[in-house]
Write a protein that holds these residues in place. Structure first.
Motif, PDB file in Angstrom:
ATOM      1  N   TRP A 107       0.510  -1.331  -0.120  1.00  0.00           N
ATOM      2  CA  TRP A 107      -0.008   0.295  -0.590  1.00  0.00           C
ATOM      3  C   TRP A 107       0.952   0.923   0.007  1.00  0.00           C
ATOM      4  O   TRP A 107       0.422   2.723  -0.871  1.00  0.00           O
ATOM      5  CB  TRP A 107      -0.972  -0.049   1.226  1.00  0.00           C
ATOM      6  N   GLU A 108       2.055   0.960   0.945  1.00  0.00           N
ATOM      7  CA  GLU A 108       2.928   2.435   0.415  1.00  0.00           C
ATOM      8  C   GLU A 108       3.570   2.243  -0.807  1.00  0.00           C
ATOM      9  O   GLU A 108       3.334   4.046  -0.926  1.00  0.00           O
ATOM     10  CB  GLU A 108       3.769   2.558   2.083  1.00  0.00           C
ATOM     11  N   ILE A 109       3.567   1.727  -1.451  1.00  0.00           N
ATOM     12  CA  ILE A 109       4.289   1.421  -2.834  1.00  0.00           C
ATOM     13  C   ILE A 109       3.293   2.671  -3.710  1.00  0.00           C
ATOM     14  O   ILE A 109       3.574   3.341  -4.305  1.00  0.00           O
ATOM     15  CB  ILE A 109       5.512   0.880  -2.899  1.00  0.00           C
ATOM     16  N   GLN A 114       1.840   7.127  -5.325  1.00  0.00           N
ATOM     17  CA  GLN A 114       1.097   7.471  -6.152  1.00  0.00           C
ATOM     18  C   GLN A 114       0.630   9.338  -5.987  1.00  0.00           C
ATOM     19  O   GLN A 114       0.941  10.105  -6.608  1.00  0.00           O
ATOM     20  CB  GLN A 114       0.497   7.125  -7.068  1.00  0.00           C
ATOM     21  N   LEU A 115       0.160   8.342  -4.639  1.00  0.00           N
ATOM     22  CA  LEU A 115      -0.203   9.836  -3.778  1.00  0.00           C
ATOM     23  C   LEU A 115       0.531  11.261  -3.461  1.00  0.00           C
ATOM     24  O   LEU A 115       0.613  12.384  -3.781  1.00  0.00           O
ATOM     25  CB  LEU A 115      -1.288  10.020  -2.990  1.00  0.00           C
ATOM     26  N   LYS A 120       3.129  16.121  -4.694  1.00  0.00           N
ATOM     27  CA  LYS A 120       4.006  17.464  -4.698  1.00  0.00           C
ATOM     28  C   LYS A 120       4.254  18.061  -6.549  1.00  0.00           C
ATOM     29  O   LYS A 120       4.784  18.648  -6.045  1.00  0.00           O
ATOM     30  CB  LYS A 120       5.159  16.348  -4.103  1.00  0.00           C
ATOM     31  N   VAL A 121       3.689  17.123  -6.611  1.00  0.00           N
ATOM     32  CA  VAL A 121       3.709  17.571  -8.821  1.00  0.00           C
ATOM     33  C   VAL A 121       2.717  18.737  -8.875  1.00  0.00           C
ATOM     34  O   VAL A 121       3.080  19.681  -9.385  1.00  0.00           O
ATOM     35  CB  VAL A 121       3.887  17.194  -9.603  1.00  0.00           C
ATOM     36  N   VAL A 122       1.478  18.394  -8.357  1.00  0.00           N
ATOM     37  CA  VAL A 122       0.167  19.834  -8.607  1.00  0.00           C
ATOM     38  C   VAL A 122       0.100  20.895  -8.099  1.00  0.00           C
ATOM     39  O   VAL A 122      -0.276  22.450  -8.828  1.00  0.00           O
ATOM     40  CB  VAL A 122      -1.205  18.938  -7.667  1.00  0.00           C
ATOM     41  N   MET A 161      -8.809   6.724  -5.749  1.00  0.00           N
ATOM     42  CA  MET A 161      -7.657   7.996  -5.634  1.00  0.00           C
ATOM     43  C   MET A 161      -8.114   8.261  -7.359  1.00  0.00           C
ATOM     44  O   MET A 161      -8.159   9.992  -7.129  1.00  0.00           O
ATOM     45  CB  MET A 161      -6.473   7.537  -4.837  1.00  0.00           C
ATOM     46  N   THR A 162      -7.976   7.658  -8.055  1.00  0.00           N
ATOM     47  CA  THR A 162      -7.458   8.672  -9.444  1.00  0.00           C
ATOM     48  C   THR A 162      -9.362   9.094 -10.268  1.00  0.00           C
ATOM     49  O   THR A 162      -9.171  10.356 -10.486  1.00  0.00           O
ATOM     50  CB  THR A 162      -7.181   7.379 -10.967  1.00  0.00           C
TER      51      THR A 162
END
Length: 280
Positions: A107-109, A114-115, A120-122, A161-162
């Motif tokens: 789950w972490e990976i 992904q989140l 950080k990029v948004v 999530m997506t």
């Protein structure tokens, strides 16, 4: 810099789909950053020499690593146009016995990794009112299989999530694309099978071979070639109007049928397929 798009791909070890995403993006004249954890950086050498891809250390489980990688790209080129959240690990075993540590790592990976990249990029994409974020799910995120509950649930969370992000980021001009691969031939299956050796099942010892078969399930002779898959996805992502979802690869047709099938049909199919049609 011209009009070349800047792309960041996570999970780019040689033999994997991420490696092929980088090649496909470079062939479309993108400036590509191939990223992975430090011990896999040597896998990027071929991409650097043959396709002009830039290698980047990035651990999707670390806030500091993610921030450093993204800020490094922004400082060099001023933007990130495409993020492909490809990094992931397999996780196979009966949920009643699979250690929580193994499930937590998946789950972490696969999900939070992904989140973490998205968050950080948004801000950078939102400031420019443009950008494509590609989250990689799986057909088993829609139709879970026995012996794969840990992995399936991590990908089901990616799908949910997506779907939420796609709507939440629309006002900022950011496209969010859900990729749903079928069975794709890569090093993913072998890496998953190798991990099984670390587990000694108790209740499920009689099912050991069926569990191992689940670990190999995506790597059959008819599985879709990773390069073919990557080129298909990249062509869609870079199109003027990227689709909301890209479903592609061997067995996607079967899983589409199972999606609409009654639960008893799914149960019968998977029980026969993975050795659960008997009582002990």
């Amino acid at each position: 810099m011209g009009d070349r798009m800047v792309a960041l791909v996570t999970g780019c070890a040689k033999g994997g789909i991420g490696h092929e995403y980088c090649k496909a993006l470079a062939e479309r004249n993108c400036r590509v950053f191939a990223s992975d954890i430090p011990r896999r950086m040597k896998d990027m050498l071929e991409l650097e020499s043959s396709h002009g891809v830039e290698a980047l250390e990035l651990d999707v489980t670390s806030d500091e690593s993610v921030v450093s990688a993204i800020e490094g790209i922004i400082s060099k080129y001023g933007r990130i146009d495409v993020l492909i959240n490809n990094a992931g690990i397999g996780s196979v075993g009966p949920l009643a016995e699979l250690p929580l540590e193994a499930i937590r790592k998946a789950w972490e990976i696969n999900t939070l990794g992904q989140l973490r990249l998205v968050q950080k990029v948004v801000p950078h994409m939102a400031a420019r009112r443009s950008g494509n974020i590609v989250n990689v799910g799986s057909v088993v995120g829609t139709v879970p299989t026995p012996w794969g509950g840990s992995y399936c649930s991590s990908k089901a969370a990616v799908h949910a999530m997506t779907d939420a992000l796609r709507l939440e980021l629309r006002p900022f001009g950011i496209n969010v694309i859900k990729v749903v691969p079928g069975a794709i031939r890569s090093n993913f299956g072998s890496a998953t099978t190798e991990k099984l050796g670390a587990h000694g099942w108790s209740l499920y010892r009689p099912f050991a071979e069926a569990i191992a078969e689940r670990g190999r399930a995506s790597q059959g002779a008819k599985s879709t070639d990773a390069a073919t898959f990557a080129r298909h996805v990249v062509s869609k992502v870079l199109s003027p109007r990227p689709p909301r979802q890209i479903v592609f690869g061997h067995m996607t047709g079967l899983f589409a049928v199972l999606t609409w099938s009654p639960l008893w049909v799914r149960d019968l199919f998977f029980s026969n397929r993975f050795g659960l049609n008997r009582k002990l």
